[in-house]
Design an enzyme around this catalytic site. Structure first.
Site, PDB file in Angstrom:
ATOM      1  CG  ASP A 312     -18.124  36.961  54.626  1.00 31.36           C
ATOM      2  OD1 ASP A 312     -17.398  37.776  54.042  1.00 31.36           O
ATOM      3  OD2 ASP A 312     -18.680  37.196  55.713  1.00 31.36           O
ATOM      4  CE  LYS A 361     -17.962  41.122  56.438  1.00 30.58           C
ATOM      5  NZ  LYS A 361     -17.406  40.562  55.194  1.00 30.58           N
ATOM      6  CE  LYS A 416     -11.848  42.785  60.023  1.00 32.03           C
ATOM      7  NZ  LYS A 416     -12.674  41.993  59.143  1.00 32.03           N
ATOM      8  CE  LYS A 488     -16.832  36.817  57.646  1.00 32.95           C
ATOM      9  NZ  LYS A 488     -15.613  37.575  57.430  1.00 32.95           N
TER      10      LYS A 488
HETATM   11  P1  NAI Z   1     -14.210  47.682  48.657  1.00 31.94           P
HETATM   12  O1  NAI Z   1     -15.438  48.445  49.008  1.00 31.94           O
HETATM   13  O2  NAI Z   1     -12.901  48.391  48.721  1.00 31.94           O
HETATM   14  O3  NAI Z   1     -14.343  47.090  47.191  1.00 31.94           O
HETATM   15  C1  NAI Z   1     -15.532  46.655  46.642  1.00 31.94           C
HETATM   16  C2  NAI Z   1     -15.589  47.106  45.194  1.00 31.94           C
HETATM   17  O4  NAI Z   1     -16.748  46.564  44.596  1.00 31.94           O
HETATM   18  C3  NAI Z   1     -15.689  48.606  45.029  1.00 31.94           C
HETATM   19  O5  NAI Z   1     -14.658  49.064  44.172  1.00 31.94           O
HETATM   20  C4  NAI Z   1     -17.058  48.825  44.407  1.00 31.94           C
HETATM   21  O6  NAI Z   1     -17.091  49.926  43.519  1.00 31.94           O
HETATM   22  C5  NAI Z   1     -17.281  47.515  43.708  1.00 31.94           C
HETATM   23  N1  NAI Z   1     -18.674  47.109  43.430  1.00 31.94           N
HETATM   24  C6  NAI Z   1     -19.786  47.241  44.181  1.00 31.94           C
HETATM   25  N2  NAI Z   1     -20.837  46.697  43.576  1.00 31.94           N
HETATM   26  C7  NAI Z   1     -20.387  46.177  42.414  1.00 31.94           C
HETATM   27  C8  NAI Z   1     -20.999  45.479  41.349  1.00 31.94           C
HETATM   28  N3  NAI Z   1     -22.287  45.195  41.367  1.00 31.94           N
HETATM   29  N4  NAI Z   1     -20.222  45.087  40.328  1.00 31.94           N
HETATM   30  C9  NAI Z   1     -18.897  45.364  40.285  1.00 31.94           C
HETATM   31  N5  NAI Z   1     -18.274  46.037  41.254  1.00 31.94           N
HETATM   32  C10 NAI Z   1     -19.011  46.442  42.305  1.00 31.94           C
HETATM   33  O7  NAI Z   1     -14.223  46.406  49.592  1.00 31.94           O
HETATM   34  P2  NAI Z   1     -13.072  45.344  49.906  1.00 31.94           P
HETATM   35  O8  NAI Z   1     -12.395  45.749  51.161  1.00 31.94           O
HETATM   36  O9  NAI Z   1     -12.255  45.149  48.688  1.00 31.94           O
HETATM   37  O10 NAI Z   1     -13.943  44.057  50.221  1.00 31.94           O
HETATM   38  C11 NAI Z   1     -14.670  43.445  49.176  1.00 31.94           C
HETATM   39  C12 NAI Z   1     -15.701  42.461  49.711  1.00 31.94           C
HETATM   40  O11 NAI Z   1     -15.048  41.405  50.360  1.00 31.94           O
HETATM   41  C13 NAI Z   1     -16.676  43.065  50.708  1.00 31.94           C
HETATM   42  O12 NAI Z   1     -17.970  42.590  50.461  1.00 31.94           O
HETATM   43  C14 NAI Z   1     -16.195  42.513  52.016  1.00 31.94           C
HETATM   44  O13 NAI Z   1     -17.242  42.379  52.972  1.00 31.94           O
HETATM   45  C15 NAI Z   1     -15.678  41.162  51.598  1.00 31.94           C
HETATM   46  N6  NAI Z   1     -14.740  40.657  52.569  1.00 31.94           N
HETATM   47  C16 NAI Z   1     -13.535  41.288  52.759  1.00 31.94           C
HETATM   48  C17 NAI Z   1     -12.663  40.821  53.716  1.00 31.94           C
HETATM   49  C18 NAI Z   1     -11.349  41.489  53.902  1.00 31.94           C
HETATM   50  O14 NAI Z   1     -10.988  42.401  53.187  1.00 31.94           O
HETATM   51  N7  NAI Z   1     -10.543  41.057  54.843  1.00 31.94           N
HETATM   52  C19 NAI Z   1     -12.997  39.689  54.569  1.00 31.94           C
HETATM   53  C20 NAI Z   1     -14.293  39.107  54.288  1.00 31.94           C
HETATM   54  C21 NAI Z   1     -15.090  39.585  53.299  1.00 31.94           C
END
Ligand code: NAI
Length: 532
Positions: A312, A361, A416, A488
């Site tokens: 994370d 989370k 956020k 994290k």
């Molecule tokens: P997002 O939802 O925009 O992107 C995630 C992507 O993963 C989506 O395009 C989705 O279609 C794809 N996806 C889902 N399951 C999949 C799989 N099995 N294989 C391939 N692709 C898959 O989310 P974001 O904002 O980019 O965040 C990504 C991750 O990072 C989340 O889990 C979030 O909790 C974690 N995270 C983000 C932080 C931040 O942006 N500041 C901080 C801490 C963690």
């Protein structure tokens, strides 16, 4: 932060018999000094100084490095690719404030410095970019690719993410429109049901062994198509629910591999990606909170001597919390409660609006103050608790109340908002309330962390060590806890303590980079300024 320098290092030269610059690497002797402490029956501490000397060898050649993101089409994935391209092609763009240049602000590696020592004549501190400590890949030089369950090409995915300014997006479209994420694995039970309409880019079938083989082949093909020397795989896809740890299923590496063969329902997509990376001998980093690294997965990495890191990304609220909680506790002030509220409007927030994914989370965010609290038994007492039925005595530590709430508010998009209340006890029963309102563009904080994680993971694959006197150099231990600063809920060697203190995490990283050069890391003693 964008200045280019040869990845072969060369800015720092340690003049010492114990540091040797060889044709293909840097060999350095380092003595790890510590203390063994034993408490006797009278409560007295007996301290014995310890020291052990190691030799580190760091290969200098970085080579061509691939970065494969799982979740390439998401907000983080698209922002990583866009940032890389904008920096590489030096694309600047207009905002209402004027012309903005691309940069890597927020990257510890590219935008922070390390205090190397003092200039003898002036007595002034000398700082160097952290990226110049050892040969590291420049983020402009990554070859970036990866997977997504959504087929949307990268230019459209960048528009969907709504993170970057239009004048930049406009110029990046020609660079990104040809790029399509590779099809991925989708087991609907692991992510929120509200993600189903994105899932149109899937590896067929429900045979998990075939999925594993497919991902392994994707990694190999990416490597050969792009003539890469090494690859790092990083999960920045949706947060999954926790996988249940079931004896016989995912508790050992053999059981996990068998469960994949049997397509057992508790094997998550992220674990399949981790196993594929381990079997391909490439580092795998988990940027989401779920327990991708089930015990069998950690054991598999150990057996194969490959590298894993997680969990994370630590981008906003948690980073501030780990600093503030440490400040309070180390100042001798006693936090009684920490209450955190978040709302965000991006797809990550939508996924987290589902209870089982939120729970991952919540767990990840919950333990961040534990070690600071445990380190101060003057403020937080440990009491013996006796179980009435069995008479069993367990020691239970006092702990501040700590809650975390996350809500999805679509209107705020990728911004956020985190609201934290710190309620503490002061002198003579007094009380202090501190409220922090932290507003940030989520992906602009996470993106530099992704670069840092990949750069450091690649570096750590080139470092080997041996205790002095032994013949063979060995790779570092599989779980890369040196990446904790960016994570994290840091994964550490089983049986060792997690360090959440941001300061200590940074010191460890700096100390390690220095150790690889044969340098000590006791810079804050500044003895010369305290004596005549
Ligand atoms: P997002 O939802 O925009 O992107 C995630 C992507 O993963 C989506 O395009 C989705 O279609 C794809 N996806 C889902 N399951 C999949 C799989 N099995 N294989 C391939 N692709 C898959 O989310 P974001 O904002 O980019 O965040 C990504 C991750 O990072 C989340 O889990 C979030 O909790 C974690 N995270 C983000 C932080 C931040 O942006 N500041 C901080 C801490 C963690």
């Amino acid at each position: 932060a964008t200045a280019r320098r040869s990845p072969e290092g060369g800015l720092i030269k340690v003049e010492s018999d114990s540091t040797k610059y060889e044709e293909e690497g840097i060999r350095a002797k380092f003595t790890d000094r510590g203390a063994d402490v034993v408490k006797d029956a009278d409560g007295k501490f007996s301290v014995k100084k310890t020291e052990k000397t190691y030799e580190f060898y760091t290969k200098s050649k970085v080579g061509k490095v691939g970065l494969m993101l799982v979740g390439l089409g998401g907000n983080n994935g698209t922002t990583v690719l866009a940032t890389h391209l904008a920096n590489k092609h030096q694309i600047s763009w207009r905002t209402r404030d004027g012309v903005q240049q691309p940069n890597y602000i927020g990257s510890v590696v590219r935008a922070s410095t390390v205090r190397l020592g003092i200039e003898p004549e002036t007595g002034k501190d000398v700082f160097v970019p952290l990226s110049d400590m050892l040969p590291m890949v420049h983020p402009n030089d990554f070859v970036i690719g990866g997977w997504d369950i959504s087929a949307v090409p990268m230019d459209q995915a960048m528009l969907r993410a709504k993170v970057l300014e239009w004048d930049l997006q406009r110029q990046l479209i020609p660079h990104m429109e040809g790029v399509k994420p590779l099809p991925s694995i989708y087991y609907p039970d692991f992510i929120a049901a509200n993600q189903a309409d994105r899932a149109d880019n899937l590896i067929e079938g429900d045979d998990k062994q075939a999925h594993l083989d497919h991902i392994r082949n994707d990694i190999r093909k990416f490597k050969s198509d792009n003539e890469l020397d090494s690859v790092v795989v990083l999960w920045t896809a949706n947060t999954e629910r926790y996988a249940e740890i079931i004896p016989g299923v995912n508790d050992t590496s053999d059981n996990l591999l068998k469960s994949i063969k049997d397509s057992h329902e508790e094997v998550s997509p992220s674990t399949i990606f981790a196993v594929a990376s381990i079997l391909e001998g490439v580092p795998f980093i988990n940027g989401s909170p779920q327990n991708t690294f089930v015990p069998g997965c950690i054991e598999l990495a150990e057996k194969n001597q490959t590298f894993i890191g997680g969990d994370d990304f630590k981008s906003g609220q948690t980073k501030v919390k780990s600093v503030l909680a440490e400040f309070l506790v180390n100042a001798g002030i006693k936090p009684l409660s920490i209450s955190s509220y978040n709302h965000l409007g991006n797809n990550d927030g939508k996924n987290l609006s589902s209870q089982r994914q939120f729970r991952s989370k919540e767990i990840s965010k919950s333990s961040v103050v534990d070690d600071m609290v445990a380190a101060n038994h003057l403020l937080y007492k440990t009491a013996a608790e006796v179980t009435a039925e069995t008479g069993e005595v367990t020691k239970k530590g006092e702990h501040p109340d700590h809650i975390v709430v996350i809500k999805h508010v679509p209107a705020v998009g990728d911004s956020k908002r985190a609201i934290d209340e710190y309620y503490s006890e002061l002198l003579m029963g007094g009380r202090n309330v501190m409220n922090i309102f932290n507003e940030c563009e989520d992906s602009l904080l996470a993106t530099p962390l992704i670069f840092d994680l990949a750069i450091l993971a690649e570096l750590l694959t080139r470092v080997t060590y041996k205790p002095e006197g032994e013949a063979e150099y060995k790779p570092l231990y599989s779980v890369l806890s040196l990446l904790s600063y960016m994570l994290k809920a840091p994964l550490v060697k089983p049986g060792t303590d997690v360090v959440n203190s941001l300061n200590r995490q940074r010191n460890a990283l700096e100390g390690f980079l220095k150790a690889c050069l044969g340098l000590e890391n006791n810079g804050d003693l500044l003895l010369n300024t305290r004596i005549w």
